[in-house]
Design a protein around this motif. Structure first.
Motif, short mmCIF file in Angstrom:
data_model
loop_
_atom_site.label_atom_id
_atom_site.label_comp_id
_atom_site.label_asym_id
_atom_site.label_seq_id
_atom_site.Cartn_x
_atom_site.Cartn_y
_atom_site.Cartn_z
N LEU A 73 0.83 -1.21 0.00
CA LEU A 73 0.00 0.00 0.00
C LEU A 73 0.86 1.26 0.00
N ALA A 74 1.82 1.33 0.91
CA ALA A 74 2.63 2.54 1.05
C ALA A 74 3.49 2.80 -0.19
N VAL A 75 4.07 1.75 -0.76
CA VAL A 75 4.97 1.95 -1.89
C VAL A 75 4.24 2.45 -3.13
N PRO A 76 3.15 1.79 -3.60
CA PRO A 76 2.45 2.33 -4.78
C PRO A 76 1.87 3.72 -4.55
N ILE A 156 0.60 6.21 6.47
CA ILE A 156 0.65 7.66 6.23
C ILE A 156 2.07 8.19 6.45
N PHE A 157 2.66 7.77 7.55
CA PHE A 157 4.03 8.17 7.86
C PHE A 157 5.00 7.68 6.79
N GLY A 158 4.83 6.42 6.38
CA GLY A 158 5.74 5.84 5.39
C GLY A 158 5.62 6.51 4.03
N VAL A 159 4.41 6.83 3.62
CA VAL A 159 4.21 7.50 2.34
C VAL A 159 4.88 8.86 2.36
N ALA A 161 7.33 9.89 4.24
CA ALA A 161 8.78 9.77 4.35
C ALA A 161 9.42 9.36 3.02
N SER A 162 8.69 8.65 2.17
CA SER A 162 9.25 8.16 0.90
C SER A 162 9.26 9.24 -0.19
N LEU A 163 8.49 10.29 -0.01
CA LEU A 163 8.36 11.29 -1.08
C LEU A 163 9.67 11.99 -1.39
N ALA A 164 10.47 12.28 -0.36
CA ALA A 164 11.68 13.07 -0.55
C ALA A 164 12.62 12.43 -1.57
N PHE A 165 13.00 11.19 -1.31
CA PHE A 165 13.93 10.48 -2.19
C PHE A 165 13.33 10.28 -3.58
N ASN A 166 12.06 9.86 -3.63
CA ASN A 166 11.42 9.58 -4.92
C ASN A 166 11.35 10.80 -5.82
N ILE A 167 10.97 11.93 -5.25
CA ILE A 167 10.78 13.14 -6.06
C ILE A 167 12.11 13.60 -6.65
N VAL A 168 13.17 13.60 -5.87
CA VAL A 168 14.47 14.04 -6.38
C VAL A 168 14.96 13.14 -7.50
N ILE A 169 14.80 11.83 -7.35
CA ILE A 169 15.21 10.89 -8.40
C ILE A 169 14.36 11.09 -9.65
N LEU A 170 13.06 11.27 -9.48
CA LEU A 170 12.17 11.48 -10.63
C LEU A 170 12.46 12.80 -11.32
N MET A 171 12.80 13.82 -10.58
CA MET A 171 13.14 15.10 -11.19
C MET A 171 14.38 14.96 -12.09
N GLY A 172 15.37 14.20 -11.61
CA GLY A 172 16.54 13.95 -12.44
C GLY A 172 16.18 13.19 -13.71
N PHE A 210 13.57 1.10 -10.77
CA PHE A 210 14.57 1.27 -9.70
C PHE A 210 13.91 1.69 -8.39
N LEU A 211 13.04 2.71 -8.45
CA LEU A 211 12.39 3.21 -7.24
C LEU A 211 11.48 2.15 -6.62
N LEU A 212 10.80 1.39 -7.47
CA LEU A 212 9.92 0.35 -6.95
C LEU A 212 10.72 -0.72 -6.20
N THR A 213 11.87 -1.10 -6.76
CA THR A 213 12.72 -2.10 -6.11
C THR A 213 13.24 -1.59 -4.77
N VAL A 214 13.80 -0.38 -4.79
CA VAL A 214 14.38 0.20 -3.57
C VAL A 214 13.31 0.39 -2.50
N ASN A 215 12.16 0.93 -2.90
CA ASN A 215 11.10 1.19 -1.92
C ASN A 215 10.50 -0.09 -1.36
N LEU A 216 10.35 -1.10 -2.20
CA LEU A 216 9.81 -2.38 -1.70
C LEU A 216 10.75 -3.01 -0.68
#
Length: 287
Positions: A73-76, A156-159, A161-172, A210-216
Motif C-alpha cells: 500500500l505505502a509503496v504504490p 501515512i508516515f511511510g508515504v 517519508a518516501s516522497l523526498a527520495f522519490n521526487i528528487v530521483i524522478l526530477m533527475g 529502480f524506485l519500486l525495487t528500492v522502496n519495496l
C-alpha cells in the motif's frame, strides 16, 4: 590486461574486505544461528526447531501480514504521489531547485525526529490532524492508540517519508528526457495528458523500476518508523508489529537469537522472491 590484474585486485581488496566482513559474513552467520538455540554466548545446534517455532507463532504471521500490507500500500501510493508532484514541479514551477531542496530535506532528517513530530500531529487529543478534521465536522479517530488505526497511521508516515527520495530521483529522470519529444508533440497538437502518458511515462519506466525495487526492499525492512511513531513499541496490542520489529523483539527483548535469525532468513527469502517477481514484471512492462 593480465599484467594489471594483480594491481586491480590490490585496489579492490579494501572494498572486498569491507563487503565480506559487514555484508556477506553477517548473512552467513545469521543462517548458521537460525539452526541454533539457547543464549547468545552459548548457542547449541537444535536443527529446524526455530523454523518450526516461527511457522507456528501467530505473532510472526501477524508481523508478516502487516509488513506485506504496508509494503503493497505505502509503496504504490508513495510512487503515485511522487510522480504527480515531480511532474507538477517540473512542468509548472520556475524555481525548481528551491522546491527540490525543500522536498529532499525530510530525507536527510532523522527518522526519530520526524516520528516525534508525527506523534504530535496524529495525537488523538491535541493533534493537528484531528483538530483540522473536527473543524470540518469529520470523524477524528485516535490514530496512535486505536489498534485498528495503527497500521493506517504507519502507512501515512511511510508515504510521507518516501516522497523526498522519490521526487528528487524522478526530477533527475524528467530532466534527462529529450525536449524534442515534447516539441514534436506540440507540433502535432498533443494535449498535456497525451504528452504525459505517451512520452513522459514510457521514459520513466527504468527509473520507476529502480524506485519500486528500492522502496519495496525498504518497506519490508521497516523498523525505525514503527519505533519512532509508537514511542518504542509496535502500537497498541502489537497492532503495528512488522517483521523486523518481530526480529528485534525476539533477539533483544525475549532473548532468543536463534528464533530471531530464523525469522531473518525467512524475511530475506521473502524479500528476494518479491524483488525477483517485481523485476520480471517491470521487464515485461518495459518491453
Amino acid at each position: 590486461m593480465k599484467q594489471n590484474q594483480k594491481k586491480a585486485w590490490l585496489f579492490l581488496a579494501p572494498a572486498l574486505i569491507c563487503v565480506t566482513v559487514f555484508s556477506i559474513w553477517p548473512i552467513i552467520r545469521a543462517f548458521m544461528m537460525s539452526f541454533q538455540g539457547g543464549p547468545l554466548i552459548n548457542m547449541q545446534f537444535n536443527g529446524f526447531a526455530n523454523y518450526i517455532y516461527i511457522f507456528k507463532d501467530p505473532d510472526f504471521w501477524h508481523a508478516i501480514l502487516n509488513t506485506a500490507i504496508y509494503a503493497f500500500l505505502a509503496v504504490p501510493i508513495g510512487l503515485i504521489i511522487s510522480i504527480a508532484l515531480a511532474w507538477w514541479v517540473f512542468s509548472k514551477i520556475k524555481h525548481q531547485a528551491f522546491f527540490e531542496t525543500m522536498f529532499f530535506m525530510p530525507y536527510v532528517t532523522s527518522t526519530i525526529a520526524i516520528g516525534i513530530v508525527f506523534r504530535y500531529i496524529l495525537n488523538g487529543k491535541y493533534g493537528m490532524l484531528d483538530f483540522c478534521l473536527r473543524a470540518m465536522h469529520l470523524p477524528a479517530p485516535d490514530w496512535l492508540d486505536d489498534p485498528s488505526m495503527s497500521l493506517i497511521s504507519l502507512i501515512i508516515f511511510g508515504v510521507w517519508a518516501s516522497l523526498a527520495f522519490n521526487i528528487v530521483i524522478l526530477m533527475g529522470a524528467l530532466r534527462n528526457i529529450d525536449p524534442n519529444y515534447y516539441v514534436l508533440a506540440d507540433m502535432y497538437g498533443a494535449s498535456g495528458k497525451e504528452k504525459f502518458w505517451r512520452i513522459t511515462m514510457p521514459q520513466l519506466v527504468p527509473t520507476l523500476a529502480f524506485l519500486l525495487t528500492v522502496n519495496l526492499i525498504g518497506a519490508f525492512k521497516i523498523y525505525t518508523q514503527v519505533y519512532a511513531l509508537f514511542n518504542g513499541v509496535a502500537g497498541q496490542a502489537n497492532s503495528a508489529m512488522t517483521a523486523v520489529f518481530y526480529i528485534y523483539n525476539k533477539f533483544q527483548v525475549v532473548g532468543t537469537p536463534g528464533v530471531a535469525m530464523a525469522a531473518t532468513v525467512v524475511l530475506f527469502l521473502f524479500i528476494l522472491l518479491v524483488t525477483y517477481l517485481q523485476r520480471k514484471l517491470m521487464k515485461k512492462v518495459n518491453s
